[in-house]
Design a protein around this motif. Structure first.
Motif, short mmCIF file in Angstrom:
data_model
loop_
_atom_site.label_atom_id
_atom_site.label_comp_id
_atom_site.label_asym_id
_atom_site.label_seq_id
_atom_site.Cartn_x
_atom_site.Cartn_y
_atom_site.Cartn_z
N ASN A 165 0.81 -1.21 0.00
CA ASN A 165 0.00 0.00 0.00
C ASN A 165 0.85 1.27 0.00
OD1 ASN A 165 -2.32 -1.50 -0.05
ND2 ASN A 165 -2.76 -1.28 2.13
N ALA A 166 1.89 1.28 0.82
CA ALA A 166 2.76 2.45 0.91
C ALA A 166 4.16 1.98 1.22
CB ALA A 166 2.27 3.40 1.98
N ILE A 167 5.12 2.48 0.48
CA ILE A 167 6.52 2.13 0.72
C ILE A 167 7.35 3.37 0.55
CG2 ILE A 167 6.82 1.36 -1.68
CD1 ILE A 167 8.80 -0.77 -0.54
N GLY A 168 8.33 3.53 1.44
CA GLY A 168 9.13 4.74 1.33
C GLY A 168 10.21 4.82 2.38
N TRP A 169 10.63 6.05 2.65
CA TRP A 169 11.81 6.29 3.46
C TRP A 169 11.51 7.23 4.62
CZ3 TRP A 169 16.25 3.72 2.24
CH2 TRP A 169 16.31 3.13 0.98
#
Length: 119
Positions: free
Chosen positions: A32-36
């Motif tokens: 759904n959401a991937i990041g840093w």
């Protein structure tokens, strides 16, 4: 659940660039959401950049215009291109993924990669 492995951190002079990579153990298309996020010594963890399955991208205010997040679905990898780096960007950078597998949700983190920007 998803395993995340970051790479690409290191030491760079102010004004320089680095590219971080986050390799996921499952197809990032399903996440759904991937990041840093980053955590600097003595500070709270803060959002750097996140991309959602729907294509929305959010950046932290301190990195807008300098950092860019991108994804390669074929390689299950998310990248963070960091330009015009400043000493204040020094931190451990963590990859994060949020999603659901069936009825179970997950919120997983990588081990982190150190970025140090010298003045």
């Amino acid at each position: 659940q998803v395993q995340l492995v970051e790479s690409g951190g290191g030491l760079v002079q102010a004004g320089g660039s680095l590219r971080l990579s986050c390799a996921a153990s499952r197809t990032i298309f399903s996440i759904n959401a991937i990041g840093w996020y980053r955590h600097a010594s003595g500070k709270q963890r803060e959002l750097v950049a996140v991309t959602t399955r729907g294509g929305k991208i959010n950046y932290g205010d301190s990195v807008k215009g300098r950092f860019a997040i991108s994804r390669d679905n074929a390689k299950n990898t998310v990248y963070l291109q960091m330009n015009s780096l400043k000493p204040d960007d020094t931190a451990v950078y963590y990859c994060n993924a949020k999603g659901r597998i069936g009825a179970a949700s997950y919120d997983d983190w990588g081990q982190g990669t150190q970025v140090t920007v010298s003045s």
